[in-house]
Motif scaffolding. Structure first.
Motif, PDB file in Angstrom:
ATOM      1  N   LEU A 324       0.827  -1.209   0.000  1.00  0.00           N
ATOM      2  CA  LEU A 324       0.000   0.000   0.000  1.00  0.00           C
ATOM      3  C   LEU A 324       0.860   1.258   0.000  1.00  0.00           C
ATOM      4  N   LEU A 325       2.009   1.214   0.647  1.00  0.00           N
ATOM      5  CA  LEU A 325       2.892   2.380   0.627  1.00  0.00           C
ATOM      6  C   LEU A 325       3.469   2.623  -0.761  1.00  0.00           C
ATOM      7  N   ILE A 326       3.674   1.548  -1.534  1.00  0.00           N
ATOM      8  CA  ILE A 326       4.096   1.717  -2.933  1.00  0.00           C
ATOM      9  C   ILE A 326       3.020   2.458  -3.711  1.00  0.00           C
ATOM     10  N   ASP A 327       1.762   2.123  -3.440  1.00  0.00           N
ATOM     11  CA  ASP A 327       0.646   2.820  -4.086  1.00  0.00           C
ATOM     12  C   ASP A 327       0.632   4.294  -3.683  1.00  0.00           C
ATOM     13  N   VAL A 328       0.943   4.569  -2.421  1.00  0.00           N
ATOM     14  CA  VAL A 328       1.026   5.962  -1.961  1.00  0.00           C
ATOM     15  C   VAL A 328       2.145   6.696  -2.697  1.00  0.00           C
ATOM     16  N   ALA A 329       3.290   6.015  -2.883  1.00  0.00           N
ATOM     17  CA  ALA A 329       4.400   6.638  -3.610  1.00  0.00           C
ATOM     18  C   ALA A 329       3.992   6.994  -5.035  1.00  0.00           C
ATOM     19  N   ILE A 330       3.217   6.115  -5.682  1.00  0.00           N
ATOM     20  CA  ILE A 330       2.709   6.401  -7.033  1.00  0.00           C
ATOM     21  C   ILE A 330       1.810   7.634  -6.997  1.00  0.00           C
ATOM     22  N   ALA A 331       0.979   7.722  -5.955  1.00  0.00           N
ATOM     23  CA  ALA A 331       0.095   8.883  -5.817  1.00  0.00           C
ATOM     24  C   ALA A 331       0.894  10.168  -5.658  1.00  0.00           C
ATOM     25  N   VAL A 332       1.996  10.113  -4.926  1.00  0.00           N
ATOM     26  CA  VAL A 332       2.853  11.291  -4.757  1.00  0.00           C
ATOM     27  C   VAL A 332       3.403  11.739  -6.113  1.00  0.00           C
ATOM     28  N   VAL A 333       3.798  10.777  -6.931  1.00  0.00           N
ATOM     29  CA  VAL A 333       4.360  11.093  -8.248  1.00  0.00           C
ATOM     30  C   VAL A 333       3.324  11.787  -9.126  1.00  0.00           C
ATOM     31  N   VAL A 334       2.117  11.209  -9.223  1.00  0.00           N
ATOM     32  CA  VAL A 334       1.105  11.804 -10.107  1.00  0.00           C
ATOM     33  C   VAL A 334       0.581  13.118  -9.536  1.00  0.00           C
ATOM     34  N   CYS A 335       0.587  13.248  -8.211  1.00  0.00           N
ATOM     35  CA  CYS A 335       0.186  14.519  -7.603  1.00  0.00           C
ATOM     36  C   CYS A 335       1.157  15.626  -8.000  1.00  0.00           C
ATOM     37  N   THR A 336       2.444  15.351  -7.862  1.00  0.00           N
ATOM     38  CA  THR A 336       3.467  16.339  -8.237  1.00  0.00           C
ATOM     39  C   THR A 336       3.359  16.678  -9.720  1.00  0.00           C
ATOM     40  N   LEU A 337       3.129  15.664 -10.549  1.00  0.00           N
ATOM     41  CA  LEU A 337       2.975  15.874 -11.988  1.00  0.00           C
ATOM     42  C   LEU A 337       1.783  16.769 -12.295  1.00  0.00           C
ATOM     43  N   ALA A 338       0.640  16.500 -11.658  1.00  0.00           N
ATOM     44  CA  ALA A 338      -0.572  17.278 -11.928  1.00  0.00           C
ATOM     45  C   ALA A 338      -0.425  18.732 -11.513  1.00  0.00           C
ATOM     46  N   ILE A 339       0.199  18.966 -10.358  1.00  0.00           N
ATOM     47  CA  ILE A 339       0.376  20.342  -9.888  1.00  0.00           C
ATOM     48  C   ILE A 339       1.296  21.114 -10.831  1.00  0.00           C
ATOM     49  N   GLN A 340       2.370  20.461 -11.259  1.00  0.00           N
ATOM     50  CA  GLN A 340       3.303  21.131 -12.169  1.00  0.00           C
ATOM     51  C   GLN A 340       2.639  21.431 -13.508  1.00  0.00           C
ATOM     52  N   THR A 341       1.814  20.517 -14.000  1.00  0.00           N
ATOM     53  CA  THR A 341       1.092  20.749 -15.257  1.00  0.00           C
ATOM     54  C   THR A 341       0.178  21.954 -15.130  1.00  0.00           C
ATOM     55  N   ALA A 342      -0.580  22.021 -14.023  1.00  0.00           N
ATOM     56  CA  ALA A 342      -1.485  23.153 -13.809  1.00  0.00           C
ATOM     57  C   ALA A 342      -0.705  24.461 -13.734  1.00  0.00           C
ATOM     58  N   GLY A 343       0.428  24.448 -13.026  1.00  0.00           N
ATOM     59  CA  GLY A 343       1.243  25.657 -12.923  1.00  0.00           C
ATOM     60  C   GLY A 343       1.800  26.104 -14.252  1.00  0.00           C
ATOM     61  N   SER A 344       2.207  25.151 -15.092  1.00  0.00           N
ATOM     62  CA  SER A 344       2.765  25.506 -16.400  1.00  0.00           C
ATOM     63  C   SER A 344       1.696  26.121 -17.301  1.00  0.00           C
TER      64      SER A 344
END
Length: 528
Positions: A324-344
């Motif tokens: 489950l923590l691996i799944d959380v790590a994946i969520a952290v990655v896509v969260c960071t990606l989504a925020i950066q996309t919105a900012g760009s």
């Protein structure tokens, strides 16, 4: 014999498709440059992954519990209710102004170019800092999965100097990867984001079910303040613990940020804004509840320092907890990606109007990828720079988290307050007439619009004051750095001062005929 009355006219039918979306955008004075490859689920994923309850609940659960005890749970439904009022107003705006960089675009159309510019400026800074804050969450997860991820020292806690330094290293690597994805193009971003969100939803359901099965106490635990106060004496602790929920429940407007890359955005974006927030609110609330019910102990201090990873590893064992923590790590990655996309997209939208430094370069869209590459790089470099000031300064993490929330709420208020003023003058009558002619029936709050808007404004201003208040226990818990105590005021004030200097340099451009063309189109529709 009286003539047969004519049948009533059918309601307007939306004309959709790439050609219709392109023509709709031209109606605002912009030529289509970005590729429309985002469908309904990918649009939902953009908002859901920005909120990312797996990332942020795991990151800040310990903070909320340490200040408010189990009863801090009630900050979640309160913050969710307030933000849902904001989301409802945003859904109306997304249907009427389907343009990238939505906070900037909405604000300047509802008020004037100056207010809109500052809304965009504040949002760019907030999103850049939030990228850094999201990337920090890897430190909460990866060392718990495998000790080899602790590259510096042996203490993975974010409150330790070695943990803070290691967080900078892991976060910088992640930001480099998300920047590369954003440069490659929106299609790859959407695929990664949608896949990651699907896995995150599965992970949320798994966490809720598995912890519920292993519950040690009933739901009445949320009435326990954990010795942090009682009666009115608990109010202060409760307000501080609300930072956790306030940090999580933001970013649902990302579907609006990607409007120019979304198919049929007038109808897609409003729905996905509300669905992303609703799914996040329900899922996050259940995670908080079952974590409190399943925690091995509420009094040994580990829940206030280790948070949810401690609960998972204790209840599900090494193997189940790590999965489950691996799944959380994946969520952290896509969260960071989504925020950066919105900012760009915010940077691109403002640069397209020529109101930022180096606008000519920042507005360029790659003909090969259909993505604005330089804005993604700028946001990525800015976020990495924010990370590096944290080396050896563990106390800055909480300060950064607080500041990015304050900035986001300020940007939201620069939309909801002008919208309330316009609504009192009759909005959206003329705008509905013009938009309905192009896009069919639009999402509307109808008679409830004014009440919802008032609640959104009151909630937003109240939360800005609560989060920005210079509390030592939040910003400088050790009492060693006076500037950390007033970090929110100093950072927000400094950002606005720099913004004022930049705006003064580009003020002439914000009043240029080219920029006012889209505003003139809107005004023409309202006059009709």
């Amino acid at each position: 014999m009286s003539p047969t009355p004519a049948p009533p006219a059918p309601p307007p039918v939306a004309v959709t498709g790439p050609g219709a979306d392109a023509a709709d955008l031209r109606g605002f004075g912009y030529e289509p440059e970005l590729r429309r490859s985002i469908g309904s689920y990918a649009s939902f994923a953009a908002g859901f992954s920005f909120v990312s309850i797996l990332t942020t609940v795991f990151q800040l659960f310990a903070f909320g519990f340490s200040f408010g005890g189990p009863a801090f749970f009630w900050t979640w439904p309160l913050v969710f209710a307030g933000q849902f009022m904001v989301a409802l107003t945003f859904a109306e705006l997304a249907a009427r102004y389907p343009i990238s960089g939505c906070i900037y675009q909405w604000s300047r159309r509802l008020s004037n170019s100056a207010v809109g510019w500052f809304a965009g400026w504040v949002m760019i800074i907030a999103q850049t800092v939030t990228v850094a804050a999201a990337a920090i969450a890897l430190q909460v997860v990866l060392p718990s999965i495998w000790s080899g991820f602790q590259l510096v020292g042996d203490d993975p806690s974010l409150t330790s100097p070695t943990g803070a330094t290691n967080a900078v290293i892991l976060g910088s690597i992640l930001i480099g990867l998300t920047t590369l994805v954003n440069v490659i193009g929106v299609r790859l971003m959407a695929i990664i984001n949608s896949t990651g969100v699907t896995l995150e939803i599965i992970g949320v359901v798994a966490v809720v079910v598995l912890l519920l099965v292993n519950a040690e106490r009933g739901p009445g635990v949320v009435l326990d303040t954990g010795g942090t106060g009682s009666g009115f004496g608990y109010v202060g602790a409760f307000l501080v613990s609300a930072l956790m929920a306030a940090y999580v429940v933001v970013g649902f407007d990302s579907a609006g940020e990607l409007s120019e890359e979304t198919r049929d955005p007038r109808h897609t974006a409003p729905r996905t804004i509300l669905r992303a927030l609703a799914a996040s609110g329900i899922g996050g609330g259940l995670m908080l509840l079952v974590a409190l019910m399943a925690a091995p102990s509420l009094t040994d201090g580990r829940l206030a320092t280790e948070g949810l990873p401690y609960v998972l590893m204790s209840r599900l064992g090494e193997t189940g907890g790590r999965i489950l923590l691996i799944d959380v790590a994946i969520a952290v990655v896509v969260c960071t990606l989504a925020i950066q996309t919105a900012g760009s997209r915010m940077v691109f939208s403002m640069a397209r109007d020529g109101v930022l430094p180096f606008s000519a370069a920042l507005r360029k869209v790659s003909p090969r990828t259909g993505a604005p590459a330089l804005p993604a790089i700028v946001v990525g470099v800015g976020a990495a720079a924010v990370l590096f000031v944290n080396i050896g300064q563990a106390a800055l993490f909480t300060a950064l988290t607080s500041v990015c929330i304050v900035m986001l709420y300020m940007a939201y208020a620069l939309v909801t307050v002008p919208l309330l003023v316009r609504r009192l003058k009759g909005w959206p009558r003329g705008e509905d007439a013009a938009a309905t002619e192009r896009g069919g029936r639009l999402f509307s709050l109808g008679r409830w619009g004014l009440a919802v808007n008032v609640l959104a404004v009151v909630y937003g201003i109240g939360m800005i004051l609560n989060l920005g208040w210079p509390r030592q226990e939040v910003y400088d818990p050790t009492g060693e750095h006076w500037y950390l105590h007033y970090f929110s005021l100093l950072f927000v004030g400094g950002s606005l001062l720099v913004g004022a200097l930049v705006y003064r340099r580009f003020r002439a451009r914000t009043s240029s005929p080219q920029l006012l063309l889209p505003l003139a189109v809107v005004a023409e529709g309202e006059a009709a």
